[in-house]
Motif scaffolding. Sequence first.
Motif, PDB file in Angstrom:
ATOM      1  N   GLY A 299      -9.301   3.307   5.281  1.00  0.00           N
ATOM      2  CA  GLY A 299      -9.363   2.617   4.009  1.00  0.00           C
ATOM      3  C   GLY A 299      -9.462   3.525   2.805  1.00  0.00           C
ATOM      4  O   GLY A 299      -9.744   3.054   1.688  1.00  0.00           O
ATOM      5  N   VAL A 300      -9.208   4.812   2.975  1.00  0.00           N
ATOM      6  CA  VAL A 300      -9.250   5.756   1.864  1.00  0.00           C
ATOM      7  C   VAL A 300      -7.887   5.759   1.170  1.00  0.00           C
ATOM      8  O   VAL A 300      -6.843   5.772   1.829  1.00  0.00           O
ATOM      9  N   VAL A 301      -7.890   5.766  -0.177  1.00  0.00           N
ATOM     10  CA  VAL A 301      -6.652   5.710  -0.952  1.00  0.00           C
ATOM     11  C   VAL A 301      -5.865   7.000  -0.752  1.00  0.00           C
ATOM     12  O   VAL A 301      -6.384   8.109  -0.969  1.00  0.00           O
ATOM     13  N   ALA A 302      -4.581   6.862  -0.343  1.00  0.00           N
ATOM     14  CA  ALA A 302      -3.740   8.027  -0.066  1.00  0.00           C
ATOM     15  C   ALA A 302      -2.586   8.165  -1.050  1.00  0.00           C
ATOM     16  O   ALA A 302      -1.976   9.237  -1.132  1.00  0.00           O
ATOM     17  N   SER A 303      -2.229   7.101  -1.771  1.00  0.00           N
ATOM     18  CA  SER A 303      -1.177   7.182  -2.782  1.00  0.00           C
ATOM     19  C   SER A 303      -1.496   6.173  -3.879  1.00  0.00           C
ATOM     20  O   SER A 303      -2.280   5.235  -3.676  1.00  0.00           O
ATOM     21  N   TRP A 304      -0.847   6.343  -5.057  1.00  0.00           N
ATOM     22  CA  TRP A 304      -1.205   5.535  -6.235  1.00  0.00           C
ATOM     23  C   TRP A 304       0.014   5.440  -7.130  1.00  0.00           C
ATOM     24  O   TRP A 304       0.686   6.436  -7.377  1.00  0.00           O
ATOM     25  N   ASN A 305       0.356   4.228  -7.596  1.00  0.00           N
ATOM     26  CA  ASN A 305       1.514   4.096  -8.472  1.00  0.00           C
ATOM     27  C   ASN A 305       1.078   3.676  -9.865  1.00  0.00           C
ATOM     28  O   ASN A 305      -0.109   3.387 -10.130  1.00  0.00           O
ATOM     29  N   LEU A 306       2.049   3.625 -10.814  1.00  0.00           N
ATOM     30  CA  LEU A 306       1.736   3.302 -12.199  1.00  0.00           C
ATOM     31  C   LEU A 306       1.192   1.887 -12.341  1.00  0.00           C
ATOM     32  O   LEU A 306       0.334   1.621 -13.201  1.00  0.00           O
ATOM     33  N   GLY A 307       1.699   0.962 -11.501  1.00  0.00           N
ATOM     34  CA  GLY A 307       1.207  -0.410 -11.560  1.00  0.00           C
ATOM     35  C   GLY A 307      -0.270  -0.479 -11.221  1.00  0.00           C
ATOM     36  O   GLY A 307      -1.038  -1.199 -11.868  1.00  0.00           O
ATOM     37  N   ALA A 308      -0.693   0.265 -10.170  1.00  0.00           N
ATOM     38  CA  ALA A 308      -2.109   0.291  -9.819  1.00  0.00           C
ATOM     39  C   ALA A 308      -2.937   0.897 -10.946  1.00  0.00           C
ATOM     40  O   ALA A 308      -4.043   0.430 -11.253  1.00  0.00           O
ATOM     41  N   GLU A 309      -2.398   1.953 -11.564  1.00  0.00           N
ATOM     42  CA  GLU A 309      -3.127   2.580 -12.670  1.00  0.00           C
ATOM     43  C   GLU A 309      -3.246   1.615 -13.843  1.00  0.00           C
ATOM     44  O   GLU A 309      -4.312   1.527 -14.490  1.00  0.00           O
ATOM     45  N   ARG A 310      -2.183   0.845 -14.145  1.00  0.00           N
ATOM     46  CA  ARG A 310      -2.241  -0.086 -15.262  1.00  0.00           C
ATOM     47  C   ARG A 310      -3.201  -1.229 -14.989  1.00  0.00           C
ATOM     48  O   ARG A 310      -3.964  -1.637 -15.867  1.00  0.00           O
ATOM     49  N   ILE A 311      -3.171  -1.769 -13.746  1.00  0.00           N
ATOM     50  CA  ILE A 311      -3.992  -2.938 -13.422  1.00  0.00           C
ATOM     51  C   ILE A 311      -5.468  -2.557 -13.291  1.00  0.00           C
ATOM     52  O   ILE A 311      -6.350  -3.238 -13.824  1.00  0.00           O
ATOM     53  N   LYS A 312      -5.742  -1.457 -12.582  1.00  0.00           N
ATOM     54  CA  LYS A 312      -7.125  -1.124 -12.250  1.00  0.00           C
ATOM     55  C   LYS A 312      -7.755  -0.122 -13.216  1.00  0.00           C
ATOM     56  O   LYS A 312      -8.986  -0.024 -13.305  1.00  0.00           O
ATOM     57  N   GLY A 313      -6.942   0.677 -13.900  1.00  0.00           N
ATOM     58  CA  GLY A 313      -7.491   1.583 -14.900  1.00  0.00           C
ATOM     59  C   GLY A 313      -7.707   2.997 -14.435  1.00  0.00           C
ATOM     60  O   GLY A 313      -7.877   3.907 -15.261  1.00  0.00           O
ATOM     61  N   GLU A 347      -3.796  -8.899  12.944  1.00  0.00           N
ATOM     62  CA  GLU A 347      -2.700  -9.831  12.714  1.00  0.00           C
ATOM     63  C   GLU A 347      -1.460  -9.177  12.106  1.00  0.00           C
ATOM     64  O   GLU A 347      -0.431  -9.816  11.964  1.00  0.00           O
ATOM     65  N   GLY A 348      -1.556  -7.908  11.708  1.00  0.00           N
ATOM     66  CA  GLY A 348      -0.416  -7.236  11.098  1.00  0.00           C
ATOM     67  C   GLY A 348      -0.491  -7.218   9.583  1.00  0.00           C
ATOM     68  O   GLY A 348      -0.010  -6.277   8.947  1.00  0.00           O
ATOM     69  N   SER A 349      -1.075  -8.261   8.982  1.00  0.00           N
ATOM     70  CA  SER A 349      -1.241  -8.296   7.535  1.00  0.00           C
ATOM     71  C   SER A 349      -2.384  -9.242   7.195  1.00  0.00           C
ATOM     72  O   SER A 349      -2.759 -10.105   8.003  1.00  0.00           O
ATOM     73  N   ALA A 350      -2.921  -9.077   6.006  1.00  0.00           N
ATOM     74  CA  ALA A 350      -4.008  -9.933   5.541  1.00  0.00           C
ATOM     75  C   ALA A 350      -3.808 -10.179   4.051  1.00  0.00           C
ATOM     76  O   ALA A 350      -3.509  -9.245   3.301  1.00  0.00           O
ATOM     77  N   GLU A 351      -3.971 -11.438   3.608  1.00  0.00           N
ATOM     78  CA  GLU A 351      -3.795 -11.793   2.204  1.00  0.00           C
ATOM     79  C   GLU A 351      -5.063 -12.461   1.691  1.00  0.00           C
ATOM     80  O   GLU A 351      -5.735 -13.200   2.430  1.00  0.00           O
ATOM     81  N   ASP A 352      -5.366 -12.205   0.434  1.00  0.00           N
ATOM     82  CA  ASP A 352      -6.597 -12.745  -0.134  1.00  0.00           C
ATOM     83  C   ASP A 352      -6.430 -12.848  -1.644  1.00  0.00           C
ATOM     84  O   ASP A 352      -5.684 -12.073  -2.260  1.00  0.00           O
ATOM     85  N   GLU A 353      -7.107 -13.809  -2.248  1.00  0.00           N
ATOM     86  CA  GLU A 353      -7.201 -13.908  -3.699  1.00  0.00           C
ATOM     87  C   GLU A 353      -8.677 -13.957  -4.076  1.00  0.00           C
ATOM     88  O   GLU A 353      -9.457 -14.690  -3.452  1.00  0.00           O
ATOM     89  N   GLY A 354      -9.042 -13.183  -5.101  1.00  0.00           N
ATOM     90  CA  GLY A 354     -10.436 -13.171  -5.525  1.00  0.00           C
ATOM     91  C   GLY A 354     -10.644 -12.218  -6.681  1.00  0.00           C
ATOM     92  O   GLY A 354      -9.707 -11.602  -7.207  1.00  0.00           O
ATOM     93  N   TRP A 355     -11.886 -12.071  -7.057  1.00  0.00           N
ATOM     94  CA  TRP A 355     -12.227 -11.201  -8.181  1.00  0.00           C
ATOM     95  C   TRP A 355     -12.228  -9.742  -7.748  1.00  0.00           C
ATOM     96  O   TRP A 355     -12.684  -9.407  -6.656  1.00  0.00           O
ATOM     97  N   ARG A 356     -11.655  -8.887  -8.604  1.00  0.00           N
ATOM     98  CA  ARG A 356     -11.679  -7.441  -8.389  1.00  0.00           C
ATOM     99  C   ARG A 356     -12.205  -6.787  -9.667  1.00  0.00           C
ATOM    100  O   ARG A 356     -12.264  -7.410 -10.735  1.00  0.00           O
ATOM    101  N   VAL A 357     -12.541  -5.493  -9.552  1.00  0.00           N
ATOM    102  CA  VAL A 357     -13.196  -4.781 -10.649  1.00  0.00           C
ATOM    103  C   VAL A 357     -12.300  -3.652 -11.136  1.00  0.00           C
ATOM    104  O   VAL A 357     -11.731  -2.905 -10.342  1.00  0.00           O
ATOM    105  N   ARG A 358     -12.165  -3.535 -12.475  1.00  0.00           N
ATOM    106  CA  ARG A 358     -11.440  -2.422 -13.077  1.00  0.00           C
ATOM    107  C   ARG A 358     -12.383  -1.239 -13.285  1.00  0.00           C
ATOM    108  O   ARG A 358     -13.597  -1.333 -13.075  1.00  0.00           O
ATOM    109  N   LYS A 359     -11.777  -0.149 -13.723  1.00  0.00           N
ATOM    110  CA  LYS A 359     -12.557   1.062 -13.972  1.00  0.00           C
ATOM    111  C   LYS A 359     -13.640   0.827 -15.022  1.00  0.00           C
ATOM    112  O   LYS A 359     -14.763   1.335 -14.903  1.00  0.00           O
ATOM    113  N   ASP A 360     -13.339   0.017 -16.058  1.00  0.00           N
ATOM    114  CA  ASP A 360     -14.303  -0.216 -17.129  1.00  0.00           C
ATOM    115  C   ASP A 360     -15.337  -1.270 -16.773  1.00  0.00           C
ATOM    116  O   ASP A 360     -16.176  -1.640 -17.603  1.00  0.00           O
ATOM    117  N   GLY A 361     -15.294  -1.777 -15.519  1.00  0.00           N
ATOM    118  CA  GLY A 361     -16.286  -2.754 -15.085  1.00  0.00           C
ATOM    119  C   GLY A 361     -15.876  -4.195 -15.288  1.00  0.00           C
ATOM    120  O   GLY A 361     -16.559  -5.107 -14.792  1.00  0.00           O
TER     121      GLY A 361
END
Length: 637
Positions: A299-313, A347-361
Amino acid sequence: MAPAPAKPLLRFWSNRPLALKGLVVVALPLAILLVALVSLYLASNAEKRAEDDVRRAFAIQRDTYQVHALLAEAAAGVRGFALTREERFLAPYRKAEAEIPVTMERLDAAIRDPIVRRDFQNLSDLTARKRDGLRQIVALTGPARTGPGAAALTDALGSNKSVLDRMREAIDAIQRREAVLLEQRQKRVELVRRQFLTLTAISALVGLLGSLAAVYLFSTGIVRRVRALEDNAESLARGEPLTALPEETDEVGRLAERLVRASALLRAREQDLVESEERFRLVVERVRDYGIFALDPDGVVASWNLGAERIKGWSAKEILGQHFSRFYPSETRAFLPAHMLERARREGSAEDEGWRVRKDGSRFWANVVITALRDATGTLRGFAKVTRDMTERRAVEDALRRAREEAIAASLAKSEFLSRTSHELRTPMNAILGFGQLLEIDADEFPERHKAAITQITKAGRHLLSLINDLLDISSIEAGSTELQIEPVVIADLLAEVHQLAAPLVANAGLEFRLEQPAETMTARADRRRVVQVMLNLIANAAKYAASGSFVSLACSAKHGWIRIHVEDDGPGIRPGETSRLFTAFDRLGQQDRSRIEGTGLGLALSKSLVESMGGKIGYQALPRGSRFWFTLPAKS
């Protein structure tokens, strides 16, 4: 210059199909072995025949000596009997009489040489004379040895002795001839044995040479080239260029050619794959609306794209090597990340919707899909995680949900208002109709203008009461408080009842009312009163709107567990653009004719609600001239 044709010969051999090569390689040693076995069999038979000839020669010598010995012993015994008249001297005679015929038959079967057979024939004659003489001596031997009988016995003894001497000469002739034959046969046995050994050695040598030739053919035609193919396959696995092989047309040659084409194809695909991976990397890195990144198996982050940087900060430098659980709020961080990874593994994949946290909290509503990445062996290599910011969509959905709840509340309030209003209106309306009916009783006492007014009052009152009843029915259905009495209903009786009730209404419109009774007994499960209400609504509409036609018909049919009732007319029909509004409450079609056609605009809507509440369906079908309204009811099983 002599070996020059070898290469064309080898090329010809290499171009033959593998099936033919295999047949040659297998058949050549087998053919040589078969020839050798046949030769050995023939030689063995020849040796056996020669040995049989030798054994037969020995048997002939033995049997001739035995015949002579038996007759000599028998003659001695007979002479002793003639001299002593004692029976014990006849034992050799009786033995000879028993064994000589058998021995002579054996000799007759064994002797094949013409010379020996001539001597054997002489021996047979002498043996017969000797045996006759011995029988004569035994017969002449009497109690006295004087007189004529004694003289005859003496002559018999003398002649018998001369026969035995002549037999000895015949036997000696046979023995000498058989000795010569025996020596010839022994030499033949030795010759056959030497030939047999020579043939065995030649067969072994030819078999060895044939096997070596088969091995050579197999090696030059298959093994050498298969090894070259194996080397090319290893080169292909390492991505190295392939060694060029001779162009040959058999299966191995075609396989080598296909391997070369496969190598070229794989190189092209490898190049396409590299280019595709580069394009995919560029696309993923430049996507801004989706956060796309990779996780290792823990579960350690191994790659990162611009979309992830924009969404999460977080930038790539800040987040690479961090566990992805830091994107989750504190109330779910302890269990939800691990649960998501476990679901993806299982199961091969897992989907979920919920609250997540950005860098600024700050928090955002996210849609997350985690997909397990496995190699060809099924080993887990990591996870791909796609995150989408759904905060705006969630806000819109919340607004829509609130609007829907408000609309439902408004609809319920409307239904409650209609129900209460209808009940409140029905009481004064019944009073108006009651006083109107009283006035109609005394109508003859009023002037004509007052009679018209009274008629108009009662007519308007009945129309208003019908509207109030329809409003009550619709509000009851919408509120879910309609009580239905579902029971078996005989359709034929129901049609007859409706025909009788609606006949005056259709007749007032100047139309013919046709009833088509079913040919078989049909029974539906429905509320009889409500079905009558629906049928009267449809017939009333047909009578009102098809006044320019000539008939209204009522019929039914049964199919696949359903009973279908339909009302038809040959009036002007309904314009195609208006059919979608047929079953809408308060929407009256033909507004241009409203002044002369009464109606509330609720009949078809109410009929639709009643039919569906009984488990059926209602619909409309345009005819070449006129209209057909139909509805279905479940048949009684």
